[in-house]
Design a protein around this motif. Structure first.
Motif, PDB file in Angstrom:
ATOM      1  N   ASP A 116      23.756  -9.703  19.292  1.00 25.74           N
ATOM      2  CA  ASP A 116      24.239 -10.255  20.559  1.00 25.74           C
ATOM      3  C   ASP A 116      23.082 -10.245  21.552  1.00 25.74           C
ATOM      4  N   GLU A 117      22.512 -11.415  21.813  1.00 23.12           N
ATOM      5  CA  GLU A 117      21.328 -11.498  22.671  1.00 23.12           C
ATOM      6  C   GLU A 117      21.612 -11.043  24.098  1.00 23.12           C
ATOM      7  N   GLU A 118      22.853 -11.210  24.556  1.00 20.36           N
ATOM      8  CA  GLU A 118      23.204 -10.779  25.910  1.00 20.36           C
ATOM      9  C   GLU A 118      23.138  -9.263  26.037  1.00 20.36           C
ATOM     10  N   LYS A 119      23.533  -8.557  24.985  1.00 19.28           N
ATOM     11  CA  LYS A 119      23.511  -7.089  25.021  1.00 19.28           C
ATOM     12  C   LYS A 119      22.132  -6.517  24.721  1.00 19.28           C
ATOM     13  N   CYS A 120      21.305  -7.271  24.021  1.00 18.16           N
ATOM     14  CA  CYS A 120      19.974  -6.775  23.615  1.00 18.16           C
ATOM     15  C   CYS A 120      19.110  -6.521  24.836  1.00 18.16           C
ATOM     16  N   ASN A 121      18.508  -5.324  24.904  1.00 12.85           N
ATOM     17  CA  ASN A 121      17.635  -5.000  26.037  1.00 12.85           C
ATOM     18  C   ASN A 121      16.152  -5.078  25.692  1.00 12.85           C
ATOM     19  N   GLY A 122      15.842  -5.514  24.481  1.00  5.29           N
ATOM     20  CA  GLY A 122      14.442  -5.718  24.111  1.00  5.29           C
ATOM     21  C   GLY A 122      13.666  -4.458  23.788  1.00  5.29           C
ATOM     22  N   CYS A 123      14.369  -3.362  23.472  1.00  5.04           N
ATOM     23  CA  CYS A 123      13.650  -2.105  23.226  1.00  5.04           C
ATOM     24  C   CYS A 123      12.868  -2.126  21.910  1.00  5.04           C
ATOM     25  N   GLY A 124      13.283  -2.938  20.949  1.00  6.02           N
ATOM     26  CA  GLY A 124      12.568  -3.040  19.679  1.00  6.02           C
ATOM     27  C   GLY A 124      12.918  -1.979  18.654  1.00  6.02           C
ATOM     28  N   ALA A 125      13.886  -1.094  18.982  1.00  9.44           N
ATOM     29  CA  ALA A 125      14.231  -0.007  18.061  1.00  9.44           C
ATOM     30  C   ALA A 125      14.782  -0.539  16.742  1.00  9.44           C
ATOM     31  N   CYS A 126      15.558  -1.628  16.804  1.00  8.98           N
ATOM     32  CA  CYS A 126      16.137  -2.181  15.575  1.00  8.98           C
ATOM     33  C   CYS A 126      15.059  -2.767  14.672  1.00  8.98           C
ATOM     34  N   ALA A 127      14.068  -3.422  15.274  1.00  5.12           N
ATOM     35  CA  ALA A 127      12.983  -4.005  14.484  1.00  5.12           C
ATOM     36  C   ALA A 127      12.199  -2.916  13.760  1.00  5.12           C
ATOM     37  N   ALA A 128      12.024  -1.771  14.449  1.00  4.65           N
ATOM     38  CA  ALA A 128      11.313  -0.654  13.826  1.00  4.65           C
ATOM     39  C   ALA A 128      12.153  -0.021  12.724  1.00  4.65           C
TER      40      ALA A 128
END
Length: 232
Positions: A9-21
């Motif tokens: 959900d792009e609206e909820k995403c805060n851009g922290c990058g934790a999921c990508a890591a």
């Protein structure tokens, strides 16, 4: 084929990058400061990324998607292991800009900074310049990456800067106090595209919410090559 796969959900995403890591398969990437599922065939549907997301932006869905390709994932992992890696914000790259007559002339532009100190940790909670201020909350690196930063962002604003990756503690409490105790007219947040800068944006948004005030705010994102995206 129809299978279980993550959705973001792009609206909820805060851009922290934790999921990508957390995604060992490399299915998730950061695009314009937001997490995005880059390849369906890299997602195994097990959801290692779900518990890492602080905002609950990731969930499962069942939809038409390419089958999980373990061979392609392992090949990509081998390729990635062959080059330096780590925090996306520390990736090494060289940037070249061509000088023009206009850019040389702009290089002698005067400073638009109107107050001191500017570091969030050093700034007072109360100061005369906060009265009726349009507040700029900027990541340290933005002014170095974007050449026209003074004219575009600092001019006619009161400036506060910080780096959530290098500074100790959280900015939320300090920013909340500044916004709550002063007559702030608007807030502009300028951050880098790298994931670690999400901490600054989160702190600023939390401060706006916790202040109890309804203040216009906007976010601009600067790429490492000096391009402004999500421009207000």
């Amino acid at each position: 084929m129809i299978r279980k796969i993550i959705q973001i959900d792009e609206e909820k995403c805060n851009g922290c990058g934790a999921c990508a890591a957390a995604c060992h398969e490399g299915a998730i990437g950061m695009v314009h400061g937001k997490a995005r599922l880059m390849r369906d065939d890299y997602c195994d549907g097990l959801g290692d990324c779900l518990p890492s997301c602080p905002t609950g932006a990731i969930s499962f869905t069942e939809r038409e998607a390419a089958a999980y390709d373990e061979a392609a994932v392992k090949a990509a992992q081998r390729e990635k292991a062959a080059v330096p890696h780590g925090c996306p914000g520390t990736n090494v790259r060289q940037i070249r800009h061509e000088d023009t007559a206009e850019s040389v002339e702009a290089a002698v532009a005067k400073s638009r900074l109107s107050q001191w100190p500017v570091q969030i940790k050093l700034a007072p909670v109360n100061a005369p310049y906060f009265d009726g201020a349009n507040l700029l909350i900027a990541a340290d690196c933005t002014a170095y990456a974007y050449g026209n930063f003074h004219e575009r962002f600092i001019r006619n604003r009161i400036t506060l800067i910080g780096c959530p990756k290098l500074d100790e503690g959280d900015y939320t409490e300090k920013l909340t106090a500044i916004i709550r105790e002063n007559n702030i007219k608007s807030v502009t947040i300028v951050r880098m595209e790298v994931p670690c800068c999400g901490g600054l944006e989160r702190a600023a948004k939390a401060a706006l919410q916790e202040s109890g005030k309804f203040i216009p705010w906007q976010v601009a994102v600067v790429t490492t090559d000096g391009t402004v995206i999500n421009e207000p």
